[in-house]
Design an enzyme around this catalytic site. Sequence first.
Site, short mmCIF file in Angstrom:
data_model
loop_
_atom_site.label_atom_id
_atom_site.label_comp_id
_atom_site.label_asym_id
_atom_site.label_seq_id
_atom_site.Cartn_x
_atom_site.Cartn_y
_atom_site.Cartn_z
N LYS A 3 0.79 -1.07 0.06
CA LYS A 3 -0.01 -0.12 -0.03
C LYS A 3 0.80 1.22 0.16
O LYS A 3 0.81 2.12 -0.79
CB LYS A 3 -0.77 -0.12 1.26
CG LYS A 3 -1.47 1.33 1.66
CD LYS A 3 -2.47 1.46 2.85
CE LYS A 3 -1.55 1.70 3.94
NZ LYS A 3 -1.46 3.09 4.04
N ASN A 4 1.97 1.35 0.78
CA ASN A 4 2.69 2.25 0.75
C ASN A 4 3.50 2.66 -0.06
O ASN A 4 4.18 3.90 -0.19
CB ASN A 4 3.66 2.36 2.33
CG ASN A 4 2.54 2.65 3.50
OD1 ASN A 4 1.30 2.93 3.36
ND2 ASN A 4 3.17 2.60 4.71
N CYS A 47 -4.04 13.35 13.25
CA CYS A 47 -4.95 11.86 12.96
C CYS A 47 -4.68 11.13 14.56
O CYS A 47 -3.97 11.67 15.37
CB CYS A 47 -4.59 11.06 12.04
SG CYS A 47 -3.00 10.57 11.97
N ARG A 79 1.32 14.71 13.37
CA ARG A 79 1.77 14.54 11.95
C ARG A 79 1.57 15.81 11.08
O ARG A 79 1.01 15.78 10.15
CB ARG A 79 0.65 13.22 11.18
CG ARG A 79 0.90 12.25 11.96
CD ARG A 79 0.46 10.95 11.18
NE ARG A 79 0.69 10.30 10.22
CZ ARG A 79 0.50 9.04 9.75
NH1 ARG A 79 -0.75 8.87 9.89
NH2 ARG A 79 1.28 8.71 9.02
N ASP A 99 4.82 0.56 12.16
CA ASP A 99 3.61 -0.28 11.60
C ASP A 99 3.30 -1.42 12.28
O ASP A 99 2.12 -2.04 11.76
CB ASP A 99 3.43 -0.04 9.97
CG ASP A 99 3.28 1.34 9.71
OD1 ASP A 99 2.69 2.33 10.64
OD2 ASP A 99 3.45 1.77 8.38
N ARG A 116 -8.75 -0.03 5.12
CA ARG A 116 -7.57 0.86 4.43
C ARG A 116 -6.34 0.22 3.98
O ARG A 116 -5.43 0.68 3.13
CB ARG A 116 -7.42 2.01 5.20
CG ARG A 116 -8.53 3.00 5.45
CD ARG A 116 -7.92 4.21 6.27
NE ARG A 116 -6.82 4.70 5.70
CZ ARG A 116 -5.70 5.29 6.65
NH1 ARG A 116 -5.93 5.42 7.76
NH2 ARG A 116 -4.64 5.50 5.94
C1 UD1 Z 1 4.65 6.77 6.32
C2 UD1 Z 1 3.81 5.48 6.17
C3 UD1 Z 1 3.05 5.03 7.71
C4 UD1 Z 1 4.34 4.87 8.41
C5 UD1 Z 1 5.23 6.06 8.48
C6 UD1 Z 1 6.52 5.97 9.30
C7 UD1 Z 1 2.84 5.92 4.02
C8 UD1 Z 1 1.52 6.38 3.33
N1 UD1 Z 1 2.44 5.89 5.29
O1 UD1 Z 1 3.94 7.82 6.88
O2 UD1 Z 1 2.65 3.94 7.43
O3 UD1 Z 1 3.96 4.60 9.77
O4 UD1 Z 1 5.87 6.58 7.21
O5 UD1 Z 1 7.25 4.66 8.81
O6 UD1 Z 1 3.69 5.47 3.30
N2 UD1 Z 1 7.06 14.44 10.56
C9 UD1 Z 1 6.94 15.78 11.01
N3 UD1 Z 1 7.19 16.76 9.90
C10 UD1 Z 1 6.87 16.41 8.63
C11 UD1 Z 1 6.73 14.96 8.28
C12 UD1 Z 1 6.77 14.02 9.47
O7 UD1 Z 1 7.29 15.92 11.99
O8 UD1 Z 1 6.64 17.17 7.74
C13 UD1 Z 1 7.15 13.70 11.81
C14 UD1 Z 1 5.63 12.82 11.90
O9 UD1 Z 1 4.61 13.56 12.67
C15 UD1 Z 1 5.85 11.49 12.47
C16 UD1 Z 1 7.43 11.21 12.02
O10 UD1 Z 1 7.85 12.50 11.56
O11 UD1 Z 1 6.20 11.42 13.87
C17 UD1 Z 1 7.38 10.24 10.84
O12 UD1 Z 1 6.43 10.59 9.69
P1 UD1 Z 1 7.04 10.18 8.21
O13 UD1 Z 1 8.22 9.42 8.14
O14 UD1 Z 1 6.60 11.55 7.49
O15 UD1 Z 1 5.55 9.15 7.95
P2 UD1 Z 1 4.39 9.25 6.85
O16 UD1 Z 1 4.92 9.48 5.56
O17 UD1 Z 1 3.36 10.20 7.54
#
Ligand code: UD1
Length: 418
Positions: free
Chosen positions: A22-23, A116, A121, A305, A397
């Site tokens: 999915k990711n 969420c 996030r 995850d 999902r």
């Molecule tokens: C992706 C995955 C999700 C997984 C996560 C971490 C997808 C669709 N989802 O989510 O399943 O749990 O990686 O492996 O691929 N953060 C910030 N600022 C930002 C971006 C992120 O502070 O601009 C923080 C987030 O709040 C979180 C951490 O960084 O605490 C990790 O987030 P991130 O690696 O970006 O995860 P996602 O891409 O949202």
Amino acid sequence: MDKIVIYGGKKLKGEVIISGSKNSALPIMFAALLTDEPVTIANVPSLADIETTIAFLNFIGKKTIKKGSVVKAYSSDKYRHVAPYDLVRKMRASVLIMGPLLARLKRVDVSLPGGCTIGARPIDMHLDAFKKLGSEILVKGGYVKTSVKNRLKGAVIDFKFPSVGATENTLLSAVLAEGITTIVNAACEPEIEDLANVLNKMGAKIVGAGTKKIIIEGVDRLHGFTHELIPDRIEAATYMIAAAITKGGITLLRVIPEHLKVVSDKLRNSGMHIKETKNTIFAKWVRSLKPQDVETEVYPGFPTDVQAQWMALMSVVKGKSTIKENIFENRFMHVAELQRFGANISMDGKIVNINGVEKFSGAPVMVSDLRAGAALVLAGLAAEGKSIVSRIYHLDRGYDMLEKKFKNLGANIKRIHK
Ligand code: UD1
């Protein structure tokens, strides 16, 4: 709302085919916006998030369809540059629309994704990257409005944390920028490598994906592509833990064992028999398991995850263990629900302490987020008696044919429409 009813206590045995990731699917579907040529993506799972992305792409102006496990996208006359709240709120990964639209249209307005259940996030790192590439950002009326006068310009982007989404959004925009972009402290997840492979098939010039430093040489134009998604390592880990928690033996087909190394190692250390071939994993319960502490980390560390599913398992492994969640600040919503099955868990900030109980007993529980849902299904499969899992739209999902796959492995599980 649909519910899942489980009569637990069956040892799960047999084979399960792991679906496409999915990711990986989500960013790769958004990559289709970077070209007007036809795109074919194979091994796409049937999930609500995929349907949401297809609807989103069609709304933006990219004709996209799914037949079986193949997604096809075609050329479009004109893209819209506004992504409204109704589309963004359903799925956080919707922010990945920003990179390709900014690169192609030079402007994109996206409704703020908001928090969420698993944490605030924010998208500050995505926006910082776009700023470094030369764009202006304005937050107005609940929208993030990003625009660039001419073309995006290559830059050095040094992330404070290796965010998966921010790395993807940077790749999805910098591929069409002028000059060279270097991402320092990039996410190394296999899904990043899968996306970079697709972009390179399209004519991009990316090296280093899968490492902490990615170098992107911008090109003028990108082409269509055909690609088969990598297997879903999180779905795979869930079925390995299903073998452990039900004291069964499951063969996972169509997996990349290397992507699951840390989960396999933890299960082995716990006492599971794990045997890998090039693209299968056999996970068999042979003796009482021993508790194992885990700490979530970015890849190749233990995935956040899989944290909830691991907690379900450790809750029925005799002895004490701890889990530390380092990636998200509020990812323990499943604790209270696991306690309904009889789990003995206490929380202390980022850490949970587990004192394994002999067995779970069936309970009515409610899903709070996707992976928490997987943990509750695993607990229900292990529990004695009947469990009813509600709010399963979260599970839809991210888990392709969940009940069917578990039923094939011998579980007494069914969906009821109520
Ligand atoms: C992706 C995955 C999700 C997984 C996560 C971490 C997808 C669709 N989802 O989510 O399943 O749990 O990686 O492996 O691929 N953060 C910030 N600022 C930002 C971006 C992120 O502070 O601009 C923080 C987030 O709040 C979180 C951490 O960084 O605490 C990790 O987030 P991130 O690696 O970006 O995860 P996602 O891409 O949202």
